[in-house]
Design an enzyme around this catalytic site. Structure first.
Site, mmCIF file in Angstrom:
data_model
loop_
_atom_site.group_PDB
_atom_site.id
_atom_site.type_symbol
_atom_site.label_atom_id
_atom_site.label_comp_id
_atom_site.label_asym_id
_atom_site.label_seq_id
_atom_site.Cartn_x
_atom_site.Cartn_y
_atom_site.Cartn_z
ATOM 1 N N HIS A 1 3.795 3.322 12.332
ATOM 2 C CA HIS A 1 2.960 4.321 12.613
ATOM 3 C C HIS A 1 3.409 5.146 13.905
ATOM 4 O O HIS A 1 2.786 6.038 14.533
ATOM 5 C CB HIS A 1 1.673 3.508 13.312
ATOM 6 N N GLU B 1 -5.178 1.842 2.603
ATOM 7 C CA GLU B 1 -5.033 0.636 3.200
ATOM 8 C C GLU B 1 -5.294 0.742 4.628
ATOM 9 O O GLU B 1 -5.809 0.472 5.686
ATOM 10 C CB GLU B 1 -3.947 -0.003 3.029
ATOM 11 N N GLU B 2 -4.520 2.053 5.139
ATOM 12 C CA GLU B 2 -4.628 2.379 6.769
ATOM 13 C C GLU B 2 -5.888 2.907 7.019
ATOM 14 O O GLU B 2 -6.138 3.353 8.376
ATOM 15 C CB GLU B 2 -3.565 3.732 6.796
ATOM 16 N N GLU C 1 3.856 -6.333 3.909
ATOM 17 C CA GLU C 1 3.862 -5.559 5.044
ATOM 18 C C GLU C 1 4.969 -6.125 6.318
ATOM 19 O O GLU C 1 5.367 -7.120 5.806
ATOM 20 C CB GLU C 1 2.489 -5.989 6.072
ATOM 21 N N ASP D 1 -0.260 4.324 0.948
ATOM 22 C CA ASP D 1 -0.491 5.319 1.948
ATOM 23 C C ASP D 1 0.301 5.214 3.323
ATOM 24 O O ASP D 1 0.563 4.189 3.343
ATOM 25 C CB ASP D 1 -2.022 5.580 2.081
ATOM 26 N N HIS E 1 0.706 -1.289 -0.125
ATOM 27 C CA HIS E 1 0.136 0.068 -0.163
ATOM 28 C C HIS E 1 1.000 1.305 0.251
ATOM 29 O O HIS E 1 1.973 1.381 0.581
ATOM 30 C CB HIS E 1 -1.092 0.038 1.184
ATOM 31 N N ASP F 1 6.159 0.803 7.078
ATOM 32 C CA ASP F 1 4.834 0.576 6.438
ATOM 33 C C ASP F 1 4.448 1.429 5.726
ATOM 34 O O ASP F 1 3.914 2.425 5.927
ATOM 35 C CB ASP F 1 4.146 0.611 8.067
#
Ligand SMILES: [Zn+2]
Length: 386
Positions: free
Chosen positions: A359, A137-138, A165, A75, A73, A105
């Site tokens: 994150h 995705e997030e 991931e 984003d 992903h 990530d």
């Protein structure tokens, strides 16, 4: 093309926080792929503000049938309120780590895949390789289903998928699903001195929450567990509640949201039935005895399907050999992997970086992890050429 760290530096410089468009990044990557004679195509969201990118590196004989997808992903999560030691959107290498939002990530994996494109083209592939880059995705895995639908329309039928991931390059074969729900309890206002004339929405919400909590305890004790998971049972938890206007008014509205994380072998929607039955046979009749219009609405919000590794032995052997892994790991976080599997494409999760760093402020990826991913891709390409 460029090395993995070059690519990662470029990708981090695009602020693709989920609330923003990812199109600048996508067009940059599409241009680079076209520059190598490939034909990437995009699958946009309804507003055309974001896009998935898909590209096929055909087999040596030109075939685009079957083959393996490398998926990531584009984003990233916001940096709002986080204390960073360096600009989150400028890659910064210190202490053998590359810092930046998305480094772990999961732009690190995407960078390694893009850097490997020349090697994919040079190899005499027996089967095609595909690259899939998604959006959103997030914020609930919203982009991948759009791309998976477009694959079908285009008659593409990949055989396997690796979602990169961060797993520290271990092979993850299963994860839980996430289903979120909202309950709106509609009662009836009254002055707080006249409780029998009102239907207290907060109190009925509380009764329902106690019921949900008891169900959660049942899941922990009565359901068949899977000890390969950190938390070896399905979980239910209430995460938000809102209701009431003043202490001396019987509230007419209370709403709350809860989150259900199911083990892969558990029917994800089965949980709704006992809750709905409790609403219809116990709570609503009590409420409606006072006020006929009172009711409780239960609504599904988001769902991300679980990844169920129980039926994908062929892929586990293929990828397990490449990462020298005999353990089949299972994790608590969800990915797009369950969506690929639902679309009929067996999937494993395997990518560079530690989920611990995802994150957070000062997100980083170890350069050694990127190097491991580079080697993984080289052996994967060699395996596809053999
Ligand atoms: Zn991710």
């Amino acid at each position: 093309m460029h090395t993995t760290t070059d690519w990662l530096t470029r990708l981090i410089a695009f602020d693709t926080t989920s609330r923003n468009s990812n199109l600048n990044l996508i067009h940059h990557v599409a241009d680079a792929l076209e520059g190598r004679g490939l034909k990437p195509w995009l699958a946009h969201n309804a507003e055309r503000s974001k896009a998935n990118l898909f590209v096929t590196i055909p087999a040596a004989n030109g075939s685009t049938e079957g083959g393996l997808v490398l998926s990531g992903h584009t984003d990233v999560v916001p940096v709002d309120g986080q204390e960073w030691s360096s600009d989150p959107f400028r890659a910064d290498i210190r202490d053998r780590r590359l810092y930046g939002r998305g480094s772990c990530d999961m732009k690190g994996f995407i960078a390694a895949v893009l850097a490997a494109v020349p090697a994919m083209q040079a190899a005499k592939l027996q089967r095609p390789l595909h690259i899939a880059l998604s959006y959103d995705e997030e914020v609930g895995c919203l982009g991948a289903p759009v791309m998976l639908a477009a694959l079908q329309t285009r008659g593409l039928n990949p055989q396997h998928c690796v979602v990169g991931e961060p797993t520290s390059m271990r092979m993850v074969v299963a994860h839980k699903g996430i289903h979120t729900f909202r309950c709106r309890v509609h009662g009836k206002n009254a002055h707080s001195s006249l409780t029998p004339h009102g239907v207290n929405a907060i109190e009925y919400a509380a009764k329902l929450i106690v019921f949900i909590n008891a169900l959660a305890a049942d899941l922990a004790h009565k359901q068949q567990q899977d000890s390969a998971f950190d938390v070896p049972f399905s979980t239910l938890s209430v995460g938000r509640i809102r209701g009431g206007t003043a202490v001396n008014i019987i509230p007419h509205l209370c709403e709350f949201e809860f989150d259900y994380r199911n083990l892969p072998h558990i029917d994800p929607l089965g949980i709704v039935e006992p809750i709905r039955r409790h609403i219809e046979t116990v709570l609503q009749p009590q409420m409606q005895a006072v006020d006929a219009d009172s009711r409780i609405d239960l609504e599904a919000l988001h769902q991300v399907p679980a990844l169920d590794g129980s039926d994908q032995a062929e892929l586990h052997v293929l990828i397990g050999a490449l990462v020298d892994e005999t353990v089949r790991h299972k994790v608590a976080y969800a990915t797009e992997g369950g969506q690929f599997q639902q679309a009929g494409i067996p999937t494993v999760i395997c990518g560079p970086g530690n989920i611990e760093q995802a994150h957070k402020a000062d997100e980083f990826i170890e350069l050694a992890q990127l190097a491991r991913c580079d080697r993984f891709l080289q052996t994967l390409i060699a395996a596809q050429a053999a």
